[in-house]
Design an enzyme around this catalytic site. Structure first.
Site, PDB file in Angstrom:
ATOM      1  CB  SER A  42      -0.942   0.085   1.213  1.00  0.00           C
ATOM      2  OG  SER A  42      -1.744  -1.053   1.316  1.00  0.00           O
ATOM      3  CG  ASP A  97       8.638 -11.578  12.297  1.00  0.00           C
ATOM      4  OD1 ASP A  97       7.608 -12.272  12.179  1.00  0.00           O
ATOM      5  OD2 ASP A  97       9.776 -12.058  12.414  1.00  0.00           O
ATOM      6  CB  VAL A 105       3.907 -15.106  11.844  1.00  0.00           C
ATOM      7  CG1 VAL A 105       4.008 -16.620  11.702  1.00  0.00           C
ATOM      8  CG2 VAL A 105       2.461 -14.658  11.695  1.00  0.00           C
ATOM      9  CG  ASP A 106       8.366 -14.928  15.741  1.00  0.00           C
ATOM     10  OD1 ASP A 106       9.223 -14.585  14.909  1.00  0.00           O
ATOM     11  OD2 ASP A 106       7.804 -14.130  16.512  1.00  0.00           O
TER      12      ASP A 106
END
Length: 793
Positions: free
Chosen positions: A247, A319, A321-322
């Site tokens: 975007s 981040d 998500v791990d």
């Protein structure tokens, strides 16, 4: 002969009757934009004026009635879209499309979105305005389900209408949050590279994320008042609903504009589909007004404006998500190791209903980090359990309050409170108002690990050393309020610091950010027209820089006449992706050849997961600047290749390919010959007559990858670039003339194929034109289409 004529007449009569019957049937499927209807659970008359592009302007005496009407009109234009998007997180697509979607259903239903939604709903304040307005909106949808026409798509796939609940709203939030995440496409691939190729190869790739950065600046001032990855990509490619990708947004302070008032611009980049992602509506009551853009099944707009303020978003790309390797108990696979000893996995039984087939049942194993992916994704060859920790399902979900607060704010300070409640997905929330305030908030719950931990690879779940050690307060999130450079912007690029460090994420390359800064910096007399030109800008500042870095290694003395001509066109290119430009064709093919000849020999199958990611784009921008690199050597040959070898081979392959693809005449290698955009409907993807009936396009279009008018495509061996994503809307709000603010959708306002607004904006969109976002009541009431809802007796 008489018998034949009689039979023919009977046949002709049957055909005519059949045609008339089908015509009459389709007439019942058209949306109702005129007349009077009765609506339960409203206290007074609600009048809906439909403007020339099908936007409903809802006039009501109170918000409860307004949101009930919104639900009804939203459903009659977008019920098919609502039905698909609510099914993703719940794992219910196979009920509609059959066994091909079982793997996708298995993955999404195992992520824990539904379980998190149930927990959130239990704790909701049922007396809050956000909840009451959501219930009113759903009530309107469900009244359309009871009384309105069933969409054609439901007949074609044999689907019955089914009522909606608050849980469906949260399932949409969950899918939106997941589609913003990038870690699932990158972390497994980088882990595999590190484990199979070693630290030297890995470090060169990973280091590219901190090179060539255009940083978003922070400043707060007072208010004025790889198998895994391949499997993931295969699953997501089958989704019938668009993913969120990138975007642009910028907000100009009064010092930067000709008329001395704030100008707001936003164009979220989302996968193209039909119908368009956003549904526009304008709600007006005696004490409230908002012109908003809603996702399917969301009552409150994520993009909106009124006479007082405007807001929008881009993806933060942080981040959240791990992945963790868990270590099973060797004597009991239902237990996993923790620093406190072995713990039992939580086991959740799931069932997927399959159209035309038997139900599929399976079990999800959940560790303290999250669901174990090995059981949710086929083809994971790694025997180690890999769990996914996702902030969206880990922390309290306040997304309903966030969207309500942003759309009902009374001031910048009030708006900031809403932005601060967002935990996931990470969003850059942009703001501008009539009191001359501008602001940007990087919203999302941020956290820290130990300093030496690299979160771009799969972490150690057993030792306890790789756990979150600190949650960061929102005041330390990147943000800018009325900065002294007099504008704020975001192009999904890296913020300059968070709590004193560059925060890990999957930020997009600097290309668009660099162009935005270049265009905004020195100009101080911006108008709405200037901004409309800028939002359609198709010039890359980085592509010519990359070319110059590559060109110095090309041996011009060894080139043929055609190669020299192509070389000169490329070298003199200004980065403009116009329809009749030749250089973009050469550059894009050269990019593919360069990436393939540099990385594929070492990466093998992982190469296909590496290309066409934001990470790859950042890596290549860094790679062209390196004279020495471990990646230059082709390990499949005895010789030791250099950068010059790779570059010359890539250029020669490029020209040979294009001569075969487009002919010997270099001057005729136009960009428009290799790029097209088509907005695909979930049923139109089947091809044939269904494609022609439901899909919109194809069209020629300006733009390229990572220019402001971002036309996103996959680069592969074919040499053709089917545009799959781009600006899902373009919006410009000028507070010096707010009633004439402008926007555009890629296709149209309605998802009903029989509506005149199904594709009436498509050609305007590809031509860079706009339509008016009308706030003027006298103009609105001139509409030819007026739908009145009366309280049901």
């Amino acid at each position: 002969m008489k018998l034949f004529k009689k039979i023919f007449k009977i046949f002709l009569l049957v055909v005519v009757l059949l045609f008339v019957g089908v015509w009459l049937f389709t007439k019942t499927l058209h949306p109702t934009y005129n007349g009077e209807l009765e609506l339960a659970n409203i206290s007074d008359k609600v009048t809906v004026y439909y403007d020339e592009v099908g936007v409903p302007h809802i006039n009501a005496q109170n918000q409860q009635d307004a949101y009930t009407a919104l639900g009804y009109v939203h459903a009659q234009d977008r019920l098919w879209q609502m039905e698909l998007i609510r099914r993703i997180a719940a794992g219910r697509l196979a009920e509609v499309f059959g066994k091909e979607l079982v793997r996708t259903d298995k993955f999404f239903s195992g992520l824990g979105i539904e379980e998190a939604a149930s927990k959130t709903i239990q704790n909701l304040d049922k007396n809050s305005e956000a909840y009451k307005m959501t219930e009113a909106y759903l009530n309107g949808i469900n009244q359309f389900i009871d009384e309105g026409a069933k969409p054609l798509e439901f007949y074609l796939v044999g689907l019955d209408k089914e009522k909606y609940t608050v849980k469906d709203v949260y399932n949409v939030f969950g899918y939106m949050a997941f589609s913003f995440a990038v870690a699932h496409k990158t972390d497994p691939m980088l882990t595999e590279i590190k484990e199979k190729l070693g630290e030297v190869y890995f470090n060169e790739l990973n280091g590219a994320s901190t090179e060539n950065l255009t940083l978003i600046k922070n400043q707060k001032n007072p208010e004025i008042k790889a198998e895994f990855a391949k499997a993931m990509n295969n699953l997501l490619d089958k989704l019938p609903i668009s993913p969120f990708i990138g975007s642009n947004s910028w907000v100009l302070g009064p010092e930067k504009t000709k008329n001395g008032k704030v100008i707001f611009a936003n164009d979220p980049h989302i996968g193209f589909s039909q119908p368009s992602v956003w549904y526009q509506s304008h709600i007006k009551t005696p004490n409230y007004e908002m012109y908003g853009f809603n996702l399917a099944l969301t009552p409150f707009p994520l993009l909106g404006h009124n006479r007082n303020y405007a807001y929008g978003l881009t993806m933060f790309e942080n981040d959240d998500v791990d992945f963790y390797y868990e270590e099973n108990n060797p004597n009991n696979s239902l237990e996993y190791k923790t620093p406190q000893g072995y713990q039992k996995y939580k086991l959740i039984d799931k069932t997927i209903k399959v159209k035309g087939g038997a139900d599929t049942t399976y079990q999800v194993k959940v560790s303290k980090h999250g669901p174990v992916m090995n059981g949710l994704i086929d083809f994971i060859e790694d025997e180690r359990p890999i769990a996914m920790q996702w902030i969206y399902t880990k922390l309290e979900n306040q997304l309903l309050d966030v969207s309500y607060k942003m759309s009902h704010a009374k001031s910048l300070s009030d708006f900031k409170v809403g932005a601060s409640k967002l935990h996931a997905p990470g969003l850059n929330i942009m703001y501008g108002d009539a009191k001359d305030n501008i602001a940007w908030f990087a919203s999302g719950k941020l956290y820290k690990y130990r300093d030496s931990l690299n979160t771009k690879v799969i972490l150690d779940g057993a030792s306890g050393k790789d756990e979150i050690v600190e949650w960061i307060d929102f005041e330390e999130n990147p943000q800018a309020i009325n900065p002294d450079w007099n504008y704020v912007y975001s192009a999904n690029n890296q913020p300059d610091s968070i709590a004193g460090v560059l925060y890990p994420g999957y930020y997009l390359p600097e290309d668009r950010a660099k162009r935005i800064e270049y265009l905004l910096e020195d100009k101080n007399d911006w108008t709405k027209f200037d901004v409309s030109e800028m939002i359609n800008d198709v010039t890359s500042p980085v592509a010519p820089e990359n070319i110059m870095k590559i060109a110095k290694d090309i041996d011009v003395t060894q080139l043929t006449a055609s190669e020299k001509k192509a070389f000169n066109i490329l070298k003199n290119w200004d980065g403009h992706y116009g329809k009749k430009k030749v250089a973009p064709v050469i550059y894009t093919r050269l990019w593919y050849e360069f990436v393939k000849n540099t990385f594929k020999d070492e990466m093998g199958d992982a190469f296909e997961q590496f290309v066409n990611t934001p990470f790859e784009e950042k890596v290549v921008a860094a790679q062209v600047r390196k004279d020495n690199s471990v990646w230059w050597d082709d390990i499949s040959t005895k010789e030791k290749e250099t950068k010059q070898d790779v570059v010359n081979k890539s250029f020669q392959n490029t020209i040979a390919f294009l001569q075969k693809q487009l002919g010997e005449n270099v001057d005729g290698w136009y960009w428009k010959r290799v790029t097209t955009v088509e907005y695909e409907h979930a049923i139109g993807k089947a091809g044939g007559l269904l494609r022609k009936f439901f899909n919109v396009g194809p069209f020629e279009t300006n733009g390229g990858d990572q220019v402001i008018n971002n036309q996103i495509y996959k680069i592969d061996s074919t040499g053709y670039y089917k545009i799959i994503a781009g600006p899902s809307t373009r919006r410009i709000i000028d507070f010096s003339d707010v009633e004439n603010s402008i926007t555009i959708l890629p296709t149209g306002q309605s998802g009903n194929v029989f509506s005149e607004h199904y594709k009436d904006q498509a050609e305007k969109y590809v031509n860079g034109d706009f339509v008016k976002m009308n706030l003027n009541q006298s103009d609105i009431e001139k509409s030819e289409n007026k739908l009145v809802f009366l309280p049901k007796k």
